[in-house]
Scaffold this active site. Sequence first.
Site, mmCIF file in Angstrom:
data_model
loop_
_atom_site.group_PDB
_atom_site.id
_atom_site.type_symbol
_atom_site.label_atom_id
_atom_site.label_comp_id
_atom_site.label_asym_id
_atom_site.label_seq_id
_atom_site.Cartn_x
_atom_site.Cartn_y
_atom_site.Cartn_z
ATOM 1 N N LYS A 164 0.786 -1.200 0.035
ATOM 2 C CA LYS A 164 -0.039 -0.057 0.074
ATOM 3 C C LYS A 164 0.851 1.317 0.003
ATOM 4 O O LYS A 164 2.167 1.132 0.285
ATOM 5 C CB LYS A 164 -0.837 -0.023 1.379
ATOM 6 C CG LYS A 164 -0.169 0.016 2.618
ATOM 7 C CD LYS A 164 -0.943 -0.172 3.822
ATOM 8 C CE LYS A 164 -0.388 -0.195 5.032
ATOM 9 N NZ LYS A 164 -1.311 -0.551 6.045
ATOM 10 N N TYR B 164 15.699 30.118 7.204
ATOM 11 C CA TYR B 164 14.658 31.187 7.659
ATOM 12 C C TYR B 164 14.464 31.293 9.388
ATOM 13 O O TYR B 164 15.100 30.619 10.064
ATOM 14 C CB TYR B 164 13.461 30.234 7.379
ATOM 15 C CG TYR B 164 12.784 30.298 6.180
ATOM 16 C CD1 TYR B 164 12.622 31.575 5.573
ATOM 17 C CD2 TYR B 164 12.793 29.134 5.152
ATOM 18 C CE1 TYR B 164 12.095 31.583 4.306
ATOM 19 C CE2 TYR B 164 12.041 29.460 3.907
ATOM 20 C CZ TYR B 164 11.819 30.380 3.495
ATOM 21 O OH TYR B 164 11.477 30.650 2.239
#
Length: 356
Positions: free
Chosen positions: A49, A254
Site C-alpha cells: 500500500k 529561515y
Amino acid sequence: MMRRSGLDGAQDRGQAKAMGLIIDIPAILANHAALAARAPGARAAAVVKADAYGLGATRVAPALYRAGVRDFFVALAAEGRAIRPHLPQDARISVLSGHMEGADLTGLTPVLNSPAQFFRDRAMRPGQSFAIQLDTGMNRLGMEAPEWAAIRDEVLAAGPAFIMSHLACADEPGHPANAAQLAVFRAMTEGCGVPRSLAATGGILLGPDYHFDIVRPGVGLYGGLPFAEARGVVTLSLRVIQTRDVAAGEMVGYSAAWHAPRDSRIATVDAGYADGILRSLSGRGASLYAGDVACPIVGRVSMDLITVDVTGLDQVPDRLDLICAHQPVDRLAEIAGTIGYEVLTSLGSRYDRTYR
Ligand SMILES: *Cc1c(COP(=O)(O)O)cnc(C)c1O
C-alpha cells in the site's frame, strides 16, 4: 555577506544525476525471505500500500512476485489497479478498504469490513473473490463480533478467500492487547474452514501463535522497525547545489534559527519538507553524511532546500546522504519525533528513484 559561492563543478558540468532515492530490491527480497522464515507454517504476503511505502509499488511488487510472493495487499482500489497490469493473474491483490461504493474492483479482492460492504459486494460481484476483515479490538476496520455472528453462515457459504484481523500493539510484545486480540480472533474464526490472517510485521515477530495461514508484512520488507534485523533498503542521497563560507555570528536559513558559532562552511542541498524531509528535523541534530563523516543540518529545513554544516570536510562531495547505513530510516524518524513508516511514506514524488 557571502564570501564564496557558486555551483560546484560537477553539477555545472551536468554529471550529477537528479537527487536520488536508491532502492535496494534484493534487500527487500531478503527481508521478505527472513520474515517468511519466521512464520514457516504460513504463506507470506507482501503489503505494498501507499506505493510500497513510498518506494514504488510497480517495481517492488513484480520483484516480490518473481521471488514467489502471490498475495499482495493495498489500501485502496486505485492502488490495486495501478499494480494489477504489472502482476500475472495468479497474484491476488487484496484491497484493505474493502468495497466502497462505485469502486472498480476488477481483478482485485476486496477485504469486506462490514455487513453493508458484504451485501454490496455480493450484489455487484457475485462469484468473484472477496475476503473478510473482523475487528478484534482495535476498533478501526472490520466487522464486530455481533455483526459477524449474524452473517457468518451466509459469508462462509459465499466462500471468502481468507478472513483477517489486525493487531493494534504488535510492536510491543508485552502488551496485553496482543493476547486479548488473539483470543478474540480465535473465538470469532474457530471452525470457519477458511484461511486466516492476523499478523503484520510485528505480529510475525510475536511468534507462531499469531501466524495462522497468511502473514502480511509491510514495513519490515522496507527495512523498518519493528523488524530490527531488517536489511536497510533506502539510501537517500541529495545533491549539493551550492557551498559558501559563513563567518562566526552570521545567520543561516529561515527565521535566523541558526547562527554560526565559528567560521563555517555551509552546503545547501536540493530537497526539503516538500520531499518528505520533515521540518521537525530542524535543529534536532540530524546529519547528512559524506561517507562516514556526519555533517549536521543547521537552520530550518525549508520546502526545497536544507543547509548543512560541512566545515569538517576537506572536500565537499557532489552529494550528501540523509538516509544511509549511518542514519537509517528509523533513526531519522526518532530525531523527527515520528515513526519509520511516516518517513518512508512521506518521501515525495520529486526524487529520481533508482532501483538496484
Ligand atoms: C499496513 C498494514 C499491514 C502491514 O503492516 P506493517 O506493520 O507495515 O507490517 C498489514 N495489515 C494491515 C491491515 C495493514 O493496514
